[in-house]
Design a protein around this motif. Structure first.
Motif, mmCIF file in Angstrom:
data_model
loop_
_atom_site.group_PDB
_atom_site.id
_atom_site.type_symbol
_atom_site.label_atom_id
_atom_site.label_comp_id
_atom_site.label_asym_id
_atom_site.label_seq_id
_atom_site.Cartn_x
_atom_site.Cartn_y
_atom_site.Cartn_z
ATOM 1 N N UNK A 89 0.823 -1.214 0.000
ATOM 2 C CA UNK A 89 0.000 0.000 0.000
ATOM 3 C C UNK A 89 0.857 1.264 0.000
ATOM 4 N N UNK A 90 2.168 1.099 -0.013
ATOM 5 C CA UNK A 90 3.083 2.238 0.068
ATOM 6 C C UNK A 90 3.415 2.711 -1.348
ATOM 7 N N UNK A 91 3.053 3.946 -1.669
ATOM 8 C CA UNK A 91 3.232 4.490 -3.018
ATOM 9 C C UNK A 91 4.703 4.471 -3.435
ATOM 10 N N UNK A 92 5.585 4.804 -2.523
ATOM 11 C CA UNK A 92 7.019 4.810 -2.779
ATOM 12 C C UNK A 92 7.476 3.465 -3.334
ATOM 13 N N UNK A 93 6.838 2.405 -2.873
ATOM 14 C CA UNK A 93 7.197 1.042 -3.289
ATOM 15 C C UNK A 93 6.456 0.634 -4.566
ATOM 16 N N UNK A 94 5.171 0.989 -4.638
ATOM 17 C CA UNK A 94 4.383 0.609 -5.821
ATOM 18 C C UNK A 94 4.956 1.241 -7.093
ATOM 19 N N UNK A 95 5.524 2.459 -6.976
ATOM 20 C CA UNK A 95 6.086 3.143 -8.148
ATOM 21 C C UNK A 95 7.196 2.334 -8.816
ATOM 22 N N UNK A 96 7.914 1.531 -8.008
ATOM 23 C CA UNK A 96 9.037 0.751 -8.542
ATOM 24 C C UNK A 96 8.547 -0.287 -9.553
ATOM 25 N N UNK A 97 7.301 -0.717 -9.408
ATOM 26 C CA UNK A 97 6.746 -1.750 -10.290
ATOM 27 C C UNK A 97 6.641 -1.280 -11.748
ATOM 28 N N UNK A 98 6.736 0.036 -11.975
ATOM 29 C CA UNK A 98 6.670 0.557 -13.350
ATOM 30 C C UNK A 98 7.964 0.270 -14.113
ATOM 31 N N UNK A 99 9.032 -0.051 -13.383
ATOM 32 C CA UNK A 99 10.335 -0.272 -14.025
ATOM 33 C C UNK A 99 10.412 -1.687 -14.604
ATOM 34 N N UNK A 100 11.009 -1.809 -15.781
ATOM 35 C CA UNK A 100 11.171 -3.117 -16.422
ATOM 36 C C UNK A 100 12.436 -3.823 -15.932
ATOM 37 N N UNK A 101 13.401 -3.052 -15.488
ATOM 38 C CA UNK A 101 14.645 -3.629 -14.975
ATOM 39 C C UNK A 101 15.166 -2.745 -13.844
ATOM 40 N N UNK A 102 16.133 -3.288 -13.125
ATOM 41 C CA UNK A 102 16.690 -2.501 -12.004
ATOM 42 C C UNK A 102 18.215 -2.625 -12.037
ATOM 43 N N UNK A 103 18.839 -1.582 -12.590
ATOM 44 C CA UNK A 103 20.296 -1.549 -12.703
ATOM 45 C C UNK A 103 20.822 -0.318 -11.982
ATOM 46 N N UNK A 104 22.122 -0.092 -12.088
ATOM 47 C CA UNK A 104 22.735 1.057 -11.428
ATOM 48 C C UNK A 104 22.156 2.374 -11.953
ATOM 49 N N UNK A 105 21.773 2.399 -13.195
ATOM 50 C CA UNK A 105 21.216 3.629 -13.772
ATOM 51 C C UNK A 105 19.876 3.960 -13.123
ATOM 52 N N UNK A 106 19.049 2.936 -12.892
ATOM 53 C CA UNK A 106 17.761 3.175 -12.224
ATOM 54 C C UNK A 106 17.988 3.686 -10.793
ATOM 55 N N UNK A 107 18.993 3.139 -10.132
ATOM 56 C CA UNK A 107 19.302 3.591 -8.770
ATOM 57 C C UNK A 107 19.753 5.044 -8.786
ATOM 58 N N UNK A 108 20.612 5.372 -9.751
ATOM 59 C CA UNK A 108 21.100 6.747 -9.866
ATOM 60 C C UNK A 108 19.948 7.710 -10.147
ATOM 61 N N UNK A 109 19.076 7.347 -11.084
ATOM 62 C CA UNK A 109 17.950 8.221 -11.428
ATOM 63 C C UNK A 109 17.009 8.413 -10.239
ATOM 64 N N UNK A 110 16.700 7.309 -9.558
ATOM 65 C CA UNK A 110 15.779 7.414 -8.416
ATOM 66 C C UNK A 110 16.416 8.183 -7.256
#
Length: 555
Positions: free
Chosen positions: A516-537
Protein backbone atom coordinates in the motif's frame (compact mmCIF):
# COMPACT_ATOMS: atom_id res chain seq x y z
CA UNK A 1 43.73 15.72 55.55
CA UNK A 2 43.63 13.95 58.95
CA UNK A 3 42.86 10.25 58.55
CA UNK A 4 43.48 7.30 60.86
CA UNK A 5 44.15 4.21 58.70
CA UNK A 6 44.57 0.64 59.89
CA UNK A 7 44.27 -2.82 58.43
CA UNK A 8 42.21 -5.21 60.54
CA UNK A 9 39.95 -8.23 60.35
CA UNK A 10 36.16 -8.12 60.24
CA UNK A 11 36.13 -9.65 63.70
CA UNK A 12 38.24 -6.80 65.12
CA UNK A 13 36.28 -4.10 63.29
CA UNK A 14 32.89 -5.32 64.49
CA UNK A 15 34.02 -6.76 67.84
CA UNK A 16 34.36 -3.48 69.75
CA UNK A 17 31.53 -3.49 72.26
CA UNK A 18 30.55 0.19 72.14
CA UNK A 19 31.13 1.15 68.50
CA UNK A 20 28.15 1.68 66.18
CA UNK A 21 28.34 2.03 62.39
CA UNK A 22 25.55 3.72 60.50
CA UNK A 23 24.79 4.51 56.89
CA UNK A 24 24.16 8.23 56.25
CA UNK A 25 20.68 9.06 55.01
CA UNK A 26 21.96 10.18 51.63
CA UNK A 27 23.62 6.86 50.78
CA UNK A 28 22.02 4.48 48.26
CA UNK A 29 19.94 1.53 49.42
CA UNK A 30 21.33 -2.00 49.62
CA UNK A 31 21.57 -3.21 46.02
CA UNK A 32 23.90 -6.19 45.91
CA UNK A 33 22.46 -9.22 44.16
CA UNK A 34 23.14 -12.89 43.61
CA UNK A 35 26.31 -12.36 41.55
CA UNK A 36 27.95 -10.30 44.31
CA UNK A 37 26.75 -12.64 47.09
CA UNK A 38 28.14 -15.61 45.21
CA UNK A 39 31.48 -13.87 44.59
CA UNK A 40 31.81 -13.14 48.32
CA UNK A 41 30.89 -16.73 49.19
CA UNK A 42 33.37 -18.19 46.71
CA UNK A 43 36.14 -15.93 48.03
CA UNK A 44 35.31 -17.18 51.52
CA UNK A 45 35.22 -20.92 50.97
CA UNK A 46 38.37 -20.94 48.81
CA UNK A 47 40.47 -19.74 51.75
CA UNK A 48 42.83 -22.30 53.20
CA UNK A 49 44.95 -22.35 56.32
CA UNK A 50 46.29 -18.89 57.20
CA UNK A 51 45.16 -17.26 53.93
CA UNK A 52 43.28 -13.99 54.10
CA UNK A 53 41.03 -12.20 51.64
CA UNK A 54 41.25 -8.41 51.33
CA UNK A 55 37.83 -6.74 51.10
CA UNK A 56 39.15 -3.29 50.21
CA UNK A 57 38.76 -0.05 52.07
CA UNK A 58 35.96 1.21 54.30
CA UNK A 59 35.76 4.98 54.83
CA UNK A 60 34.04 6.27 57.96
CA UNK A 61 33.47 9.57 59.71
CA UNK A 62 33.76 9.65 63.48
CA UNK A 63 30.57 11.60 64.05
CA UNK A 64 29.66 11.68 67.74
CA UNK A 65 29.75 10.06 71.16
CA UNK A 66 26.33 9.57 72.67
CA UNK A 67 25.08 7.52 75.64
CA UNK A 68 28.46 5.82 75.85
CA UNK A 69 28.47 4.76 72.17
CA UNK A 70 30.96 5.87 69.52
CA UNK A 71 29.15 6.44 66.21
CA UNK A 72 30.79 6.19 62.80
CA UNK A 73 29.16 7.12 59.49
CA UNK A 74 30.07 4.77 56.64
CA UNK A 75 30.87 6.83 53.53
CA UNK A 76 32.18 3.91 51.45
CA UNK A 77 31.90 0.16 52.01
CA UNK A 78 28.29 -0.19 53.11
CA UNK A 79 27.39 -2.92 50.56
CA UNK A 80 30.23 -5.20 51.72
CA UNK A 81 29.68 -4.68 55.44
CA UNK A 82 25.90 -5.09 55.14
CA UNK A 83 26.36 -8.36 53.27
CA UNK A 84 28.77 -9.72 55.89
CA UNK A 85 26.35 -8.86 58.68
CA UNK A 86 23.54 -10.63 56.80
CA UNK A 87 25.82 -13.67 56.53
CA UNK A 88 26.60 -13.50 60.27
CA UNK A 89 22.86 -13.32 60.97
CA UNK A 90 22.34 -16.49 58.91
CA UNK A 91 25.20 -18.20 60.83
CA UNK A 92 23.69 -17.12 64.15
CA UNK A 93 20.30 -18.57 63.27
CA UNK A 94 21.84 -21.86 62.18
CA UNK A 95 24.02 -22.00 65.32
CA UNK A 96 21.02 -21.56 67.64
CA UNK A 97 19.98 -25.14 66.94
CA UNK A 98 23.45 -26.54 67.67
CA UNK A 99 25.52 -24.09 69.69
CA UNK A 100 23.41 -21.57 71.62
CA UNK A 101 26.44 -19.98 73.27
CA UNK A 102 28.02 -19.24 69.86
CA UNK A 103 24.70 -17.83 68.62
CA UNK A 104 24.44 -15.55 71.66
CA UNK A 105 28.04 -14.41 71.16
CA UNK A 106 27.38 -13.43 67.53
CA UNK A 107 24.23 -11.63 68.56
CA UNK A 108 25.76 -9.68 71.43
CA UNK A 109 29.14 -8.77 69.93
CA UNK A 110 28.69 -8.52 66.15
CA UNK A 111 25.03 -7.63 65.66
CA UNK A 112 24.72 -5.38 68.70
CA UNK A 113 26.83 -2.97 70.73
CA UNK A 114 26.46 -2.46 74.44
CA UNK A 115 27.30 -0.17 77.33
CA UNK A 116 26.64 -0.92 80.99
CA UNK A 117 23.11 0.44 80.72
CA UNK A 118 22.05 0.20 77.05
CA UNK A 119 22.17 -1.75 73.83
CA UNK A 120 22.29 -0.41 70.27
CA UNK A 121 22.38 -2.09 66.85
CA UNK A 122 25.96 -2.62 65.67
CA UNK A 123 25.02 -1.48 62.17
CA UNK A 124 22.28 1.03 61.39
CA UNK A 125 21.33 1.03 57.72
CA UNK A 126 19.71 3.77 55.65
CA UNK A 127 16.09 4.77 56.05
CA UNK A 128 14.67 2.27 53.53
CA UNK A 129 16.77 -0.70 54.65
CA UNK A 130 17.08 -0.37 58.40
CA UNK A 131 13.59 -1.57 59.33
CA UNK A 132 14.06 -4.68 57.19
CA UNK A 133 17.51 -5.43 58.63
CA UNK A 134 16.34 -4.81 62.19
CA UNK A 135 13.44 -7.25 61.71
CA UNK A 136 15.88 -9.80 60.26
CA UNK A 137 18.13 -9.55 63.32
CA UNK A 138 15.06 -9.85 65.55
CA UNK A 139 13.84 -12.90 63.54
CA UNK A 140 10.58 -11.27 62.53
CA UNK A 141 10.86 -11.66 58.76
CA UNK A 142 9.19 -14.23 56.48
CA UNK A 143 10.41 -15.95 53.34
CA UNK A 144 7.67 -14.17 51.36
CA UNK A 145 9.57 -10.91 51.86
CA UNK A 146 12.44 -12.29 49.78
CA UNK A 147 10.36 -11.58 46.67
CA UNK A 148 10.79 -7.84 47.09
CA UNK A 149 13.56 -7.16 49.62
CA UNK A 150 17.20 -7.80 48.71
CA UNK A 151 18.33 -8.01 52.32
CA UNK A 152 15.97 -10.95 52.88
CA UNK A 153 17.00 -12.52 49.57
CA UNK A 154 20.64 -12.35 50.66
CA UNK A 155 19.81 -13.96 54.00
CA UNK A 156 18.13 -16.98 52.37
CA UNK A 157 20.94 -17.22 49.80
CA UNK A 158 23.53 -17.61 52.57
CA UNK A 159 21.25 -19.85 54.63
CA UNK A 160 21.05 -22.31 51.72
CA UNK A 161 24.82 -22.19 51.21
CA UNK A 162 25.48 -22.88 54.90
CA UNK A 163 23.28 -25.97 54.81
CA UNK A 164 25.15 -27.64 51.97
CA UNK A 165 26.67 -30.99 53.03
CA UNK A 166 30.22 -29.99 52.16
CA UNK A 167 30.09 -26.83 54.27
CA UNK A 168 30.99 -26.49 57.94
CA UNK A 169 29.28 -23.42 59.33
CA UNK A 170 31.88 -23.27 62.12
CA UNK A 171 34.67 -22.92 59.56
CA UNK A 172 32.70 -20.29 57.65
CA UNK A 173 32.16 -18.36 60.89
CA UNK A 174 35.87 -18.43 61.76
CA UNK A 175 36.94 -17.38 58.27
CA UNK A 176 34.50 -14.47 58.14
CA UNK A 177 35.84 -13.03 61.38
CA UNK A 178 39.55 -13.86 61.05
CA UNK A 179 40.35 -14.24 57.35
CA UNK A 180 38.35 -11.36 55.83
CA UNK A 181 40.26 -8.15 56.40
CA UNK A 182 40.03 -4.57 55.22
CA UNK A 183 41.57 -1.14 55.56
CA UNK A 184 39.47 0.99 57.90
CA UNK A 185 39.88 4.73 57.31
CA UNK A 186 38.49 7.05 59.95
CA UNK A 187 38.29 10.84 59.78
CA UNK A 188 36.30 13.42 61.72
CA UNK A 189 35.77 15.68 58.70
CA UNK A 190 33.09 15.39 56.02
CA UNK A 191 35.36 17.26 53.66
CA UNK A 192 38.26 14.84 54.18
CA UNK A 193 35.97 11.81 53.91
CA UNK A 194 34.53 12.90 50.58
CA UNK A 195 37.92 13.89 49.22
CA UNK A 196 39.13 10.41 50.11
CA UNK A 197 36.04 8.83 48.57
CA UNK A 198 36.66 10.75 45.36
CA UNK A 199 40.32 9.71 45.26
CA UNK A 200 39.48 6.03 45.67
CA UNK A 201 36.38 5.89 43.48
CA UNK A 202 36.47 8.59 40.82
CA UNK A 203 38.20 7.30 37.70
CA UNK A 204 36.34 9.59 35.30
CA UNK A 205 33.74 6.90 34.59
CA UNK A 206 30.27 8.07 33.68
CA UNK A 207 28.66 5.45 35.90
CA UNK A 208 30.11 6.97 39.05
CA UNK A 209 29.79 10.66 38.19
CA UNK A 210 26.19 11.07 39.33
CA UNK A 211 26.85 9.32 42.64
CA UNK A 212 29.80 11.60 43.26
CA UNK A 213 27.70 14.67 42.47
CA UNK A 214 24.99 13.47 44.85
CA UNK A 215 27.44 12.75 47.67
CA UNK A 216 29.14 16.11 47.32
CA UNK A 217 25.87 18.01 47.14
CA UNK A 218 24.34 16.27 50.15
CA UNK A 219 27.51 16.51 52.20
CA UNK A 220 27.06 20.29 52.08
CA UNK A 221 23.87 19.99 54.13
CA UNK A 222 24.68 16.82 56.08
CA UNK A 223 24.47 18.63 59.43
CA UNK A 224 20.87 19.76 58.78
CA UNK A 225 18.85 16.55 59.05
CA UNK A 226 15.48 17.94 57.95
CA UNK A 227 17.00 19.66 54.91
CA UNK A 228 19.02 16.53 54.13
CA UNK A 229 15.91 14.36 54.26
CA UNK A 230 14.04 16.72 51.94
CA UNK A 231 16.89 16.77 49.40
CA UNK A 232 17.25 12.99 49.47
CA UNK A 233 13.56 12.54 48.64
CA UNK A 234 13.81 15.03 45.78
CA UNK A 235 17.01 13.40 44.51
CA UNK A 236 15.33 9.99 44.45
CA UNK A 237 12.60 11.48 42.24
CA UNK A 238 15.26 12.90 39.90
CA UNK A 239 16.89 9.49 39.48
CA UNK A 240 13.52 7.77 38.99
CA UNK A 241 12.71 10.24 36.21
CA UNK A 242 16.04 9.83 34.42
CA UNK A 243 16.00 6.04 34.77
CA UNK A 244 12.72 5.99 32.82
CA UNK A 245 14.73 6.66 29.67
CA UNK A 246 18.02 5.05 30.69
CA UNK A 247 17.15 1.77 28.99
CA UNK A 248 17.11 3.39 25.57
CA UNK A 249 20.78 4.28 25.24
CA UNK A 250 20.46 7.15 27.67
CA UNK A 251 22.15 7.33 31.01
CA UNK A 252 21.96 9.55 34.05
CA UNK A 253 25.12 11.39 33.08
CA UNK A 254 23.59 12.65 29.83
CA UNK A 255 20.78 14.37 31.70
CA UNK A 256 23.17 16.00 34.17
CA UNK A 257 25.31 17.29 31.30
CA UNK A 258 22.27 18.67 29.48
CA UNK A 259 20.98 20.29 32.66
CA UNK A 260 24.31 22.03 33.17
CA UNK A 261 24.45 23.17 29.53
CA UNK A 262 21.01 24.73 29.96
CA UNK A 263 22.04 26.96 32.87
CA UNK A 264 25.77 27.62 32.54
CA UNK A 265 28.25 28.55 29.80
CA UNK A 266 30.83 26.03 28.72
CA UNK A 267 30.98 22.45 27.46
CA UNK A 268 32.12 19.82 29.92
CA UNK A 269 33.42 16.38 28.89
CA UNK A 270 32.14 13.48 31.01
CA UNK A 271 35.40 12.97 32.98
CA UNK A 272 35.24 16.61 34.15
CA UNK A 273 31.51 16.73 34.85
CA UNK A 274 31.87 16.06 38.56
CA UNK A 275 34.47 18.78 39.16
CA UNK A 276 32.28 21.25 37.23
CA UNK A 277 29.31 20.39 39.44
CA UNK A 278 31.49 20.86 42.52
CA UNK A 279 32.15 24.46 41.47
CA UNK A 280 28.49 25.01 40.69
CA UNK A 281 27.41 23.59 44.07
CA UNK A 282 30.04 25.67 45.90
CA UNK A 283 28.62 28.81 44.26
CA UNK A 284 25.02 27.92 45.13
CA UNK A 285 23.53 29.69 48.13
CA UNK A 286 20.47 27.46 48.53
CA UNK A 287 21.12 23.74 47.97
CA UNK A 288 17.43 22.84 48.32
CA UNK A 289 16.47 25.24 45.51
CA UNK A 290 19.20 23.76 43.30
CA UNK A 291 17.96 20.20 43.88
CA UNK A 292 14.37 21.31 43.23
CA UNK A 293 15.43 22.93 39.97
CA UNK A 294 17.25 19.78 38.85
CA UNK A 295 14.11 17.79 39.69
CA UNK A 296 11.82 20.12 37.72
CA UNK A 297 14.16 19.92 34.72
CA UNK A 298 14.26 16.11 35.00
CA UNK A 299 10.44 16.13 34.75
CA UNK A 300 10.70 18.19 31.56
CA UNK A 301 13.47 15.92 30.26
CA UNK A 302 11.27 12.81 30.49
CA UNK A 303 8.44 14.62 28.70
CA UNK A 304 10.81 15.72 25.96
CA UNK A 305 12.20 12.24 25.40
CA UNK A 306 8.84 10.46 25.53
CA UNK A 307 7.03 13.16 23.54
CA UNK A 308 4.30 13.67 26.14
CA UNK A 309 3.84 17.42 26.41
CA UNK A 310 0.22 16.95 25.39
CA UNK A 311 0.28 18.96 22.15
CA UNK A 312 -0.06 16.58 19.18
CA UNK A 313 2.26 18.20 16.63
CA UNK A 314 4.83 19.12 19.28
CA UNK A 315 4.84 15.55 20.60
CA UNK A 316 5.19 14.11 17.08
CA UNK A 317 8.16 16.35 16.42
CA UNK A 318 9.74 15.44 19.78
CA UNK A 319 9.47 11.76 18.89
CA UNK A 320 11.12 12.55 15.55
CA UNK A 321 14.12 14.07 17.33
CA UNK A 322 14.70 10.76 19.12
CA UNK A 323 14.46 8.82 15.85
CA UNK A 324 16.94 11.07 14.03
CA UNK A 325 19.24 11.17 17.08
CA UNK A 326 18.89 14.90 17.66
CA UNK A 327 18.56 14.78 21.46
CA UNK A 328 21.69 16.90 21.87
CA UNK A 329 19.28 19.82 21.48
CA UNK A 330 17.68 19.13 24.89
CA UNK A 331 19.55 21.94 26.73
CA UNK A 332 17.82 24.40 24.39
CA UNK A 333 14.44 22.67 24.69
CA UNK A 334 14.68 22.54 28.50
CA UNK A 335 15.19 26.31 28.40
CA UNK A 336 12.31 26.76 25.93
CA UNK A 337 9.93 24.92 28.24
CA UNK A 338 11.22 26.79 31.27
CA UNK A 339 10.49 30.07 29.47
CA UNK A 340 6.94 28.90 28.66
CA UNK A 341 7.09 29.23 24.87
CA UNK A 342 3.72 28.55 23.26
CA UNK A 343 3.08 25.63 20.89
CA UNK A 344 3.54 27.66 17.68
CA UNK A 345 6.91 28.91 18.89
CA UNK A 346 7.98 25.40 19.93
CA UNK A 347 6.97 23.95 16.57
CA UNK A 348 9.07 26.53 14.70
CA UNK A 349 12.12 25.72 16.81
CA UNK A 350 11.55 21.96 16.47
CA UNK A 351 11.28 22.32 12.67
CA UNK A 352 14.54 24.27 12.60
CA UNK A 353 16.30 21.63 14.73
CA UNK A 354 15.08 18.82 12.45
CA UNK A 355 16.26 20.54 9.25
CA UNK A 356 19.56 21.51 10.88
CA UNK A 357 20.17 17.97 12.19
CA UNK A 358 19.22 16.04 9.07
CA UNK A 359 21.06 18.27 6.63
CA UNK A 360 24.25 18.15 8.70
CA UNK A 361 23.93 14.40 9.16
CA UNK A 362 23.42 13.74 5.44
CA UNK A 363 26.37 15.99 4.62
CA UNK A 364 28.57 14.24 7.21
CA UNK A 365 29.39 17.44 9.07
CA UNK A 366 31.26 16.87 12.32
CA UNK A 367 29.16 16.91 15.49
CA UNK A 368 31.98 18.30 17.66
CA UNK A 369 30.39 21.74 17.86
CA UNK A 370 26.81 20.56 18.51
CA UNK A 371 26.90 20.83 22.31
CA UNK A 372 28.42 24.27 22.08
CA UNK A 373 25.73 25.42 19.62
CA UNK A 374 22.87 24.36 21.87
CA UNK A 375 24.60 25.65 24.99
CA UNK A 376 24.92 29.04 23.29
CA UNK A 377 21.28 29.06 22.19
CA UNK A 378 20.00 28.03 25.62
CA UNK A 379 21.86 30.88 27.32
CA UNK A 380 21.76 33.62 24.69
CA UNK A 381 18.44 33.37 22.83
CA UNK A 382 16.14 34.55 25.58
CA UNK A 383 17.99 37.79 26.09
CA UNK A 384 17.07 38.73 22.52
CA UNK A 385 13.97 40.65 21.42
CA UNK A 386 12.69 37.65 19.41
CA UNK A 387 14.19 34.42 20.83
CA UNK A 388 12.54 32.14 18.25
CA UNK A 389 13.87 34.13 15.30
CA UNK A 390 17.31 34.20 16.89
CA UNK A 391 17.34 30.38 17.25
CA UNK A 392 16.18 29.82 13.66
CA UNK A 393 18.65 32.31 12.15
CA UNK A 394 21.53 30.91 14.21
CA UNK A 395 20.81 27.35 13.07
CA UNK A 396 20.26 28.40 9.44
CA UNK A 397 23.73 29.92 9.26
CA UNK A 398 25.19 26.55 10.31
CA UNK A 399 23.02 24.39 8.03
CA UNK A 400 24.26 23.05 4.64
CA UNK A 401 22.82 24.74 1.55
CA UNK A 402 20.29 23.21 -0.85
CA UNK A 403 23.05 22.27 -3.28
CA UNK A 404 25.27 20.64 -0.61
CA UNK A 405 22.30 18.72 0.78
CA UNK A 406 21.03 17.57 -2.64
CA UNK A 407 24.44 16.33 -3.81
CA UNK A 408 25.18 14.49 -0.57
CA UNK A 409 21.69 12.99 -0.34
CA UNK A 410 21.78 11.41 -3.79
CA UNK A 411 25.32 9.98 -3.50
CA UNK A 412 25.84 8.96 0.14
CA UNK A 413 25.30 5.52 1.67
CA UNK A 414 22.34 5.02 3.99
CA UNK A 415 22.26 2.48 6.81
CA UNK A 416 19.23 0.59 8.07
CA UNK A 417 18.72 3.06 10.89
CA UNK A 418 15.70 4.80 12.44
CA UNK A 419 16.87 8.00 10.72
CA UNK A 420 16.84 6.36 7.27
CA UNK A 421 13.43 4.89 7.91
CA UNK A 422 12.10 8.27 8.99
CA UNK A 423 13.46 9.89 5.82
CA UNK A 424 11.70 7.31 3.65
CA UNK A 425 8.46 7.74 5.60
CA UNK A 426 8.56 11.50 5.13
CA UNK A 427 9.16 11.10 1.40
CA UNK A 428 6.16 8.74 1.26
CA UNK A 429 4.05 11.35 3.06
CA UNK A 430 5.17 13.96 0.55
CA UNK A 431 4.23 11.68 -2.37
CA UNK A 432 0.74 11.19 -0.91
CA UNK A 433 0.31 14.94 -0.26
CA UNK A 434 0.70 14.42 3.51
CA UNK A 435 -2.80 12.99 3.83
CA UNK A 436 -1.47 10.54 6.45
CA UNK A 437 -4.29 8.18 5.52
CA UNK A 438 -2.00 5.27 6.26
CA UNK A 439 0.44 5.21 9.13
CA UNK A 440 3.71 3.53 8.21
CA UNK A 441 5.88 4.47 11.15
CA UNK A 442 5.23 1.36 13.23
CA UNK A 443 8.84 0.27 13.42
CA UNK A 444 8.21 -3.44 13.74
CA UNK A 445 5.66 -3.67 10.91
CA UNK A 446 7.48 -1.83 8.14
CA UNK A 447 11.06 -2.55 7.11
CA UNK A 448 13.69 -0.87 4.97
CA UNK A 449 13.98 -2.90 1.77
CA UNK A 450 16.99 -3.03 -0.55
CA UNK A 451 15.58 -3.32 -4.06
CA UNK A 452 18.86 -4.60 -5.48
CA UNK A 453 19.79 -6.98 -2.67
CA UNK A 454 22.89 -6.60 -0.55
CA UNK A 455 23.87 -10.15 -1.50
CA UNK A 456 23.37 -10.85 -5.19
CA UNK A 457 23.85 -14.61 -4.93
CA UNK A 458 21.46 -16.69 -2.85
CA UNK A 459 23.25 -18.93 -0.39
CA UNK A 460 21.53 -22.05 -1.65
CA UNK A 461 22.69 -21.36 -5.23
CA UNK A 462 26.16 -20.16 -4.38
CA UNK A 463 28.58 -20.83 -7.21
CA UNK A 464 25.96 -20.37 -9.92
CA UNK A 465 25.34 -17.14 -11.81
CA UNK A 466 22.32 -15.23 -10.46
CA UNK A 467 19.81 -13.18 -12.45
CA UNK A 468 21.21 -10.04 -10.76
CA UNK A 469 24.74 -10.86 -11.95
CA UNK A 470 23.49 -11.38 -15.50
CA UNK A 471 21.61 -8.05 -15.50
CA UNK A 472 24.61 -6.10 -14.21
CA UNK A 473 27.06 -7.74 -16.59
CA UNK A 474 30.52 -6.18 -16.62
CA UNK A 475 29.53 -3.64 -13.93
CA UNK A 476 28.84 -6.38 -11.39
CA UNK A 477 31.88 -5.33 -9.29
CA UNK A 478 30.34 -1.85 -8.72
CA UNK A 479 27.48 -3.38 -6.71
CA UNK A 480 28.71 -2.14 -3.31
CA UNK A 481 28.95 1.44 -4.59
CA UNK A 482 25.21 1.59 -5.29
CA UNK A 483 23.43 -0.91 -3.06
CA UNK A 484 23.06 1.46 -0.07
CA UNK A 485 22.14 4.58 -2.05
CA UNK A 486 18.76 6.11 -1.20
CA UNK A 487 17.54 5.26 -4.72
CA UNK A 488 17.89 1.55 -3.92
CA UNK A 489 15.87 1.73 -0.71
CA UNK A 490 12.16 1.62 -0.09
CA UNK A 491 9.66 0.64 2.61
CA UNK A 492 7.92 -2.71 2.74
CA UNK A 493 5.67 -4.50 5.19
CA UNK A 494 7.50 -7.13 7.24
CA UNK A 495 5.77 -10.13 5.62
CA UNK A 496 6.36 -8.83 2.09
CA UNK A 497 9.94 -7.94 2.96
CA UNK A 498 10.73 -11.49 4.08
CA UNK A 499 9.24 -12.86 0.87
CA UNK A 500 11.15 -10.44 -1.34
CA UNK A 501 14.55 -11.37 0.10
CA UNK A 502 17.25 -11.37 -2.61
CA UNK A 503 14.98 -12.67 -5.36
CA UNK A 504 15.24 -11.48 -8.98
CA UNK A 505 13.70 -8.09 -9.71
CA UNK A 506 10.66 -9.55 -11.51
CA UNK A 507 9.89 -11.73 -8.47
CA UNK A 508 10.30 -8.78 -6.13
CA UNK A 509 7.85 -6.70 -8.14
CA UNK A 510 5.17 -9.29 -7.42
CA UNK A 511 5.63 -8.44 -3.75
CA UNK A 512 5.88 -4.70 -4.28
CA UNK A 513 2.61 -4.52 -6.18
CA UNK A 514 0.83 -5.85 -3.09
CA UNK A 515 2.15 -2.98 -0.96
CA UNK A 516 0.00 0.00 0.00
CA UNK A 517 3.08 2.24 0.07
CA UNK A 518 3.23 4.49 -3.02
CA UNK A 519 7.02 4.81 -2.78
CA UNK A 520 7.20 1.04 -3.29
CA UNK A 521 4.38 0.61 -5.82
CA UNK A 522 6.09 3.14 -8.15
CA UNK A 523 9.04 0.75 -8.54
CA UNK A 524 6.75 -1.75 -10.29
CA UNK A 525 6.67 0.56 -13.35
CA UNK A 526 10.33 -0.27 -14.03
CA UNK A 527 11.17 -3.12 -16.42
CA UNK A 528 14.64 -3.63 -14.98
CA UNK A 529 16.69 -2.50 -12.00
CA UNK A 530 20.30 -1.55 -12.70
CA UNK A 531 22.74 1.06 -11.43
CA UNK A 532 21.22 3.63 -13.77
CA UNK A 533 17.76 3.18 -12.22
CA UNK A 534 19.30 3.59 -8.77
CA UNK A 535 21.10 6.75 -9.87
CA UNK A 536 17.95 8.22 -11.43
CA UNK A 537 15.78 7.41 -8.42
CA UNK A 538 18.43 8.81 -6.01
CA UNK A 539 18.27 12.14 -7.84
CA UNK A 540 14.48 12.06 -7.80
CA UNK A 541 14.29 11.37 -4.05
CA UNK A 542 17.01 13.94 -3.31
CA UNK A 543 14.86 16.59 -4.99
CA UNK A 544 11.90 15.65 -2.81
CA UNK A 545 14.07 15.63 0.34
CA UNK A 546 15.40 19.09 -0.48
CA UNK A 547 11.82 20.38 -0.45
CA UNK A 548 10.82 18.53 2.74
CA UNK A 549 13.81 19.70 4.76
CA UNK A 550 13.89 23.15 3.28
CA UNK A 551 15.45 26.12 5.05
CA UNK A 552 12.48 28.19 3.85
CA UNK A 553 10.04 25.89 5.63
CA UNK A 554 11.25 26.96 9.07
CA UNK A 555 10.44 30.65 8.83
Amino acid sequence: MSIDTKRLSIGKMLGSVNEVYRIPLYQRTYNWGKDQWNDLWEDLIRLEGEETHFLGSVITISSERKRGFCYFEVVDGQQRITTILILLTAIRDLAEEIDKDRAAYINNYFLKSSTIDEQEAKFILGRKDNKVFKRLVEKKTTKDEAKSKKIIQAYYFFQEKLQEKSISWQNVYTRVLDSFDLVLMVTDSYYDAFRLFETLNNRGLSLSSVDLIKNYLLSKIASNESMLEECIEIWDRIIENVEEIESVRHDKVRFFRHYLFSIEYGIVPIPKLYSRYQKHIDNTENIVLLVEDIWLKSELYVKLYNGILGIKEVDERLNTLVRIEATTCYPLLIKCLSMNLNSDQLIKILKAIEVFTLRRSICNISTRDIDRIYNHLALESFDKENPVSYVIDYLKKRTPSDTEFYLSFRSREFTRSPQTKYILEMIENALTNNTKEKMINTRTDVHIEHIMPRELVRKRTKGSVSTWEKDLGSRYSEHLLFVNRIGNLTLLGSELNIGASNNPFEDKKQRYVQSNILLTKEICKKKKWTFQEIENRSQYLAGIAKQIWSLKSIN
